[in-house]
Design an enzyme around this catalytic site. Structure first.
Site, mmCIF file in Angstrom:
data_model
loop_
_atom_site.group_PDB
_atom_site.id
_atom_site.type_symbol
_atom_site.label_atom_id
_atom_site.label_comp_id
_atom_site.label_asym_id
_atom_site.label_seq_id
_atom_site.Cartn_x
_atom_site.Cartn_y
_atom_site.Cartn_z
ATOM 1 N N GLU A 429 -0.144 24.879 -3.943
ATOM 2 C CA GLU A 429 0.941 23.977 -3.586
ATOM 3 C C GLU A 429 1.438 23.236 -4.826
ATOM 4 O O GLU A 429 0.758 22.364 -5.352
ATOM 5 C CB GLU A 429 0.435 22.977 -2.534
ATOM 6 C CG GLU A 429 1.428 21.901 -2.148
ATOM 7 C CD GLU A 429 0.821 20.842 -1.243
ATOM 8 O OE1 GLU A 429 1.507 19.844 -0.976
ATOM 9 O OE2 GLU A 429 -0.345 21.017 -0.827
ATOM 10 N N ASP A 502 -3.317 20.807 -0.884
ATOM 11 C CA ASP A 502 -3.874 19.462 -0.855
ATOM 12 C C ASP A 502 -4.587 19.228 0.471
ATOM 13 O O ASP A 502 -4.190 19.765 1.512
ATOM 14 C CB ASP A 502 -2.771 18.414 -1.010
ATOM 15 C CG ASP A 502 -2.169 18.401 -2.411
ATOM 16 O OD1 ASP A 502 -2.784 19.001 -3.312
ATOM 17 O OD2 ASP A 502 -1.090 17.814 -2.590
ATOM 18 N N ASP A 504 -4.458 17.094 2.714
ATOM 19 C CA ASP A 504 -3.733 16.059 3.460
ATOM 20 C C ASP A 504 -2.809 16.736 4.467
ATOM 21 O O ASP A 504 -2.795 17.973 4.597
ATOM 22 C CB ASP A 504 -2.953 15.145 2.509
ATOM 23 C CG ASP A 504 -1.938 15.898 1.642
ATOM 24 O OD1 ASP A 504 -1.650 17.081 1.947
ATOM 25 O OD2 ASP A 504 -1.453 15.320 0.661
ATOM 26 N N ASP A 506 0.464 17.172 4.560
ATOM 27 C CA ASP A 506 1.430 18.112 3.994
ATOM 28 C C ASP A 506 0.764 19.435 3.627
ATOM 29 O O ASP A 506 1.329 20.514 3.844
ATOM 30 C CB ASP A 506 2.101 17.512 2.753
ATOM 31 C CG ASP A 506 3.169 16.493 3.118
ATOM 32 O OD1 ASP A 506 3.632 16.523 4.274
ATOM 33 O OD2 ASP A 506 3.529 15.667 2.263
#
Length: 639
Positions: A429, A502, A504, A506
């Site tokens: 990402e 990541d 998280d 997103d």
């Protein structure tokens, strides 16, 4: 790493694990893991024992109860009941021997069970070893007998509780929270599994009670797998090419085979395979026999009737495209690959099954000319679509032996190795994380492809619109195996495709969007176990002596609990991969010796299809319904 030498490697270093301690020390060897799937595998083992009583002709009913807290179950049957008299060798109750000893049971010979799924003799004892509490209740010889256990060890002797006229066995067990990451049984997973069993074992009655919801479901399918294929056709919304189902069965004394089959307008092939009632997710020799028999029957029919479509050649993939079927084999001595019984390895089964399928399917096609025409039309259509896709999508190949490389996306940081078997691709990402990964990778075998921003939602999109997206197009070119009907796993440039995002919301969103693309347009990548999800840590825990990494909040709490109370600890949370330096990312996520990868698997085609449709389909009300129904489970949102 230190190497053992004769001076420091002594007899006293040899450790012998007694009883069921080996199961508790290495549970994944016996149930495949300590995650959601491994947890439910405990239940499947107990249910399989009940099914074996049905197969032996001594039971017709199984009852499964999920208790109110959702963490304990009781499974019972009306079979003969486990023997409770003393074992002549071990001088203790046979019940205790079976539940506390690996490879103990009545299924190693054909005296009591001609065909059984529990041939390894470890199922019940493994469940006992991995349960904080187990209670075995046996009804036989006119009495009720009870024995209690804790983590594989008996806490009471076998007791004669009271007179009882019935017969059967009930097993209550509570999985051990010292072993499993999270104990939360899924009612839907259990319900689906029990319903599947009822189709495979025609005539078996199953009752499932969910005490928390005060709901009871009953499953009984006298028509067996013929009714099952109708259910699968409806549930997966596949339009059949022909309404009449092909079915065949035979029992030669050694192997009993049942098969139902139909072609649909779907683009995937799905044949569910079972051995002695156990779902073999990875197939095996019985499935190979089905595929080979179908291929030979259809090709023989085409040769006899001089069916030769112009401009295309018919491949095995064309014949199998859109096939939906169920094959169930009962074998007296099945050889499974691993304790979790994912795959059948008996070599003789392939020829036995093929010998049944080939002549019966060919005869069926000859006797049903209009159905055969519809099927052949479907096969020719698949061949033409495959040829059109082959012409439309340029294949990207790895370096030739002379070292020449075809054009690849400019942002790809490829590896130096030309051996696809040792190479792996990290899809990362963002450019920042991509740069960090590039610095920490092993450049000989690890390639990095950074993606910019959110990936295209490919759910419900046609392939031409999917390939028009630059990020997706770059990904397809990098993998080099084509896409859609033209995907060829043998041309894949990397042995592992690893999603590195990541830790998280997103990152999870991007991972799910990529999973949607791979599931819809490269499902073979998942079926061949080439797709993985990296697990970068969310926390770094530093003491005066060392640094440790935690994958999530639960892992962080476990690490903190293991540290001395007076130690000074510093905790830092990574907001993204870009916050890690190359050495940290290598140590935690890139290094094969230390990293944790999640393998992407399709456990249920129906559930997977429905999930992707709900999450990324055009109907927003589906997502709203899921959010509202699951919101109570969200204790802490990362927003």
């Amino acid at each position: 790493m230190a190497t053992a030498t004769p001076s420091n490697y002594k007899a006293s270093d040899i450790e012998v694990l007694e009883g069921l301690e080996a199961v508790r020390r290495r549970p994944s060897m016996y149930i495949g893991g300590v995650d959601h799937r491994g947890l439910h595998h405990l239940l499947w083992e107990v249910i399989d024992n009940c099914v074996d009583e049905f197969l032996a002709g001594h039971a017709d009913t199984i009852k499964v109860t999920l208790h109110k807290d959702g963490e304990a179950l009781t499974v019972g049957d009306n079979g003969r009941g486990i023997p409770v008299d003393k074992h002549p060798k071990y001088k203790k109750s046979a019940l205790e021997v079976i539940l506390t000893t690996l490879h103990a049971g009545g299924k190693f010979s054909d005296k009591n069970y001609a065909r059984s799924g529990g041939l390894h003799g470890v199922g019940s004892s493994v469940v006992n070893a991995l349960s904080s509490e187990m209670v075995a209740t046996v009804h036989r010889d006119g009495f009720e007998w009870i024995q209690r256990y804790k983590r594989g060890r008996p806490t009471t002797p076998v007791k004669k509780a009271k007179p009882f006229k019935g017969h059967g066995t009930l097993i209550y067990f509570r999985p051990d929270d010292e072993i499993f990451r999270r104990i939360a049984f899924s009612t839907e997973t259990i319900r689906q599994h029990l319903e599947d069993i009822s189709y495979i074992h025609a005539g078996l009655k199953i009752r499932f009670t969910d005490e928390a919801k005060n709901e009871t479901d009953e499953f009984y399918q006298p028509d067996g797998i013929k009714a099952y294929i109708e259910k699968l056709t409806k549930d997966e919304k596949k339009k059949p090419v022909h309404e009449v189902i092909f079915s065949t069965e035979k029992d030669d004394g050694q192997v009993k085979t049942e098969l139902v089959l139909r072609w649909t307008e779907a683009t995937d092939e799905q044949i569910r395979s079972y051995v002695n009632g156990i779902r073999t997710h990875a197939g095996g020799t019985h499935l190979n026999g089905v595929r080979s028999g179908i291929l030979k029957a259809v090709k023989n029919y085409m040769d006899v009737h001089n069916v030769k479509p112009k401009g295309v050649s018919i491949s095995a993939e064309d014949i199998r495209e859109g096939m939906l079927g169920v094959v169930s084999v009962f074998h007296g001595d099945p050889m499974f690959q691993g304790q979790t019984k994912e795959k059948l390895n008996n070599p003789e089964v392939a020829s036995i099954v093929e010998g049944l399928v080939r002549p019966t399917l060919e005869t069926w096609l000859n006797n049903n000319a209009s159905i055969a025409d519809s099927i052949l039309g479907r096969i020719i259509l698949a061949a033409r679509a495959r040829q059109a896709s082959r012409d439309a999508v340029a294949q990207v190949k790895r370096k030739t032996p002379g070292g020449k490389r075809t054009s690849l996306p400019g942002k790809l940081l490829d590896c130096r190795s030309n051996d696809a078997g040792e190479s792996e691709l990290f899809i990362v990402e963002g450019d920042s994380a991509g740069g960090t990964a590039a610095s920490g990778r092993n450049s000989r075998t690890q390639a990095i492809l950074p993606l910019r921003g959110k990936v295209l939602n490919t759910e419900s999109l046609k392939i031409n619109k999917v390939l028009a997206n630059q990020e997706i197009s770059d990904l397809v070119e990098t993998l080099g195996a084509g896409v859609g009907a033209n995907f060829d796993i043998h041309k894949l440039r990397y042995n592992r495709i690893i999603l590195l995002m990541d830790a998280d919301a997103d990152g999870y969103h991007i991972s799910t969007l990529l999973l949607t693309f791979f599931y819809r347009h490269m499902p073979e990548l998942i079926r061949q176990e080439k797709l993985f999800i990296a697990q970068p840590p969310l926390y770094r825990i530093t003491t005066s002596k060392e640094s440790m990494y935690a994958l999530d909040d639960m892992h962080k709490e476990q690490i903190l609990a293991s540290l001395a109370a007076n130690r000074k600890v510093e905790i830092s949370r990574f907001k993204g991969l870009g916050e890690m330096d190359a050495s940290q990312l290598k140590e935690t996520t890139l290094d094969p010796a230390k990293r944790v990868l999640l393998k992407v698997e399709i456990e249920s085609q129906v559930d997977a299809d429905e999930t992707f449709h709900q999450l990324f389909g055009k109907d927003a009300s589906e997502r709203y319904r899921i959010i509202m129904s699951e919101s109570a489970l969200a204790d802490d949102l990362d927003v």
